[in-house]
Scaffold this active site. Structure first.
Site, PDB file in Angstrom:
ATOM      1  N   ASP A 143      30.549  29.109  60.458  1.00 55.36           N
ATOM      2  CA  ASP A 143      31.537  29.792  61.648  1.00 55.36           C
ATOM      3  C   ASP A 143      30.784  30.554  62.239  1.00 55.36           C
ATOM      4  O   ASP A 143      31.143  31.680  62.693  1.00 55.36           O
ATOM      5  CB  ASP A 143      32.866  30.306  60.859  1.00 55.36           C
ATOM      6  CG  ASP A 143      33.954  30.495  61.933  1.00 55.36           C
ATOM      7  OD1 ASP A 143      34.062  30.056  63.000  1.00 55.36           O
ATOM      8  OD2 ASP A 143      34.710  31.339  61.736  1.00 55.36           O
ATOM      9  N   ASP A 174      33.988  23.062  61.157  1.00 56.61           N
ATOM     10  CA  ASP A 174      33.640  24.028  62.273  1.00 56.61           C
ATOM     11  C   ASP A 174      31.886  23.725  62.371  1.00 56.61           C
ATOM     12  O   ASP A 174      31.771  24.182  63.466  1.00 56.61           O
ATOM     13  CB  ASP A 174      33.815  25.433  61.891  1.00 56.61           C
ATOM     14  CG  ASP A 174      34.984  25.967  61.455  1.00 56.61           C
ATOM     15  OD1 ASP A 174      35.805  25.188  61.812  1.00 56.61           O
ATOM     16  OD2 ASP A 174      35.230  26.709  60.428  1.00 56.61           O
ATOM     17  N   ASP A 212      43.922  32.514  58.647  1.00 53.87           N
ATOM     18  CA  ASP A 212      42.455  32.033  59.584  1.00 53.87           C
ATOM     19  C   ASP A 212      41.687  33.277  59.539  1.00 53.87           C
ATOM     20  O   ASP A 212      40.472  33.015  60.080  1.00 53.87           O
ATOM     21  CB  ASP A 212      42.929  31.683  60.760  1.00 53.87           C
ATOM     22  CG  ASP A 212      43.843  30.317  60.700  1.00 53.87           C
ATOM     23  OD1 ASP A 212      43.546  29.532  59.772  1.00 53.87           O
ATOM     24  OD2 ASP A 212      44.932  30.255  61.601  1.00 53.87           O
TER      25      ASP A 212
END
Length: 317
Positions: free
Chosen positions: A106, A145, A291
């Site tokens: 990420d 991701d 999240d």
């Protein structure tokens, strides 16, 4: 194809075709999907039976088959994946696992940052992940991701990541032959289908069973189906092959409002099933898990279970 294969027929297939094409199809070795008995929703319900929200969260979230995520919090990874897939195999059910430990995880968004400390660490980790599954049937979503945003990465980082993903796919092929691996391909709101097809090809999707869409996002199943078909059209025209894909429907019941991080007013979607426009519709991101420190999850950390968010997601408010 139905997941409801009669045990006698399955036994016959095993007896007649040991080690053949059937063995590479985990759906023929199982009867439905595995419900994680230690999901974040289930753990919360178990600890809060007197909470008025508990019955709805139990029925509408905890009882639904969903993925378990594995990363650097999982301890000895081969032991962890072995225990999880072993429990599912004992129940005759198909487990869904997420591998989420790529270095610089990420990297562009940062809410779920972390991952293995080096390329060498990751190679060892993913090899042990696959070895833990072994010959048991499983589905693995590989590194959400990882291909969706390379805008903040250097060419060297991109090249390293592609090599790690290609190696991971190869590790599963040799060490977990009854596992279907889906390389994550972001969502329709991230990159064009042509760009994503290039990213997938560069990361070795040709060796994977397929690709995954909409992980931890909210876009509708119809939007994702159109996107998956467009990605396949691009793969076909440039590389000469197409791949099955799966869609995360855990939080897309009323689509997206344009936000990706703990968006307000979202709703759970179609429960995990075979078919539905894609090869499978899967609950990959657990509804109610944050999240990150954002949106309706302000003050939380990524992965933290938020019962009020989960409860509202059941009803869409």
């Amino acid at each position: 194809m139905s997941l409801l294969v009669a045990p006698a027929l399955t036994a016959l297939l095993v007896a007649v075709q040991p080690g053949t094409a059937h063995a590479a199809d985990p759906t023929l070795m199982t009867n439905g999907f595995y419900v994680d008995p230690a999901s974040s929703a289930q753990r919360w319900v178990d600890a809060n039976r007197g909470d008025g929200r508990a019955p709805a969260i139990q029925a509408s979230i905890a009882n639904v088959p969903m993925a378990r995520w594995f990363g650097n919090w999982s301890g000895a990874i081969g032991t962890a994946t072995g225990a999880y897939t072993g429990a599912a195999a004992a129940a005759g059910k198909l487990p869904v696992l997420v591998a989420y430990n790529i270095p610089n995880r990420d990297i562009c968004a940062g809410q779920s940052g972390g991952g293995a400390g080096s390329a060498a660490d990751y190679r060892s980790w993913i090899a042990a992940f696959a070895s833990g599954i072994g010959n048991r049937p499983a589905v693995v979503v590989l590194e959400p991701d990882s291909l969706g945003d390379e805008s903040c990465m250097t060419p060297a980082q991109i090249s390293e990541r592609n090599a790690l993903l290609s190696d991971a796919i190869a590790q599963f092929a040799t060490k977990a032959p009854n596992t279907w691996v889906y390389l994550d391909a972001g969502n329709p709101g991230w990159l064009s289908a042509d760009t994503m097809a290039r990213h997938l090809a560069a990361a070795g999707v040709s060796g994977a069973h397929g690709f995954s869409l909409n992980v931890s996002n909210y876009l509708t199943t119809a939007e994702n189906t159109a996107y998956g078909n467009a990605v396949n059209a691009a793969l076909k025209s440039t590389k000469g092959f197409t791949k099955p894909y799966v869609i995360d429907t855990s939080r897309n019941g009323n689509g997206s409002n344009g936000a990706w991080c703990n968006a307000a007013g979202r709703r759970i979607g179609t429960p995990t099933q075979w078919g539905g426009g894609a090869e499978m519709l899967l609950w990959i991101k657990a509804p109610g898990e944050s999240d990150g420190n954002c949106g309706v999850g302000a003050g939380s950390t990524a992965g933290q279970f938020l019962p009020e968010v989960a409860y509202k997601m059941i009803y869409g408010y």
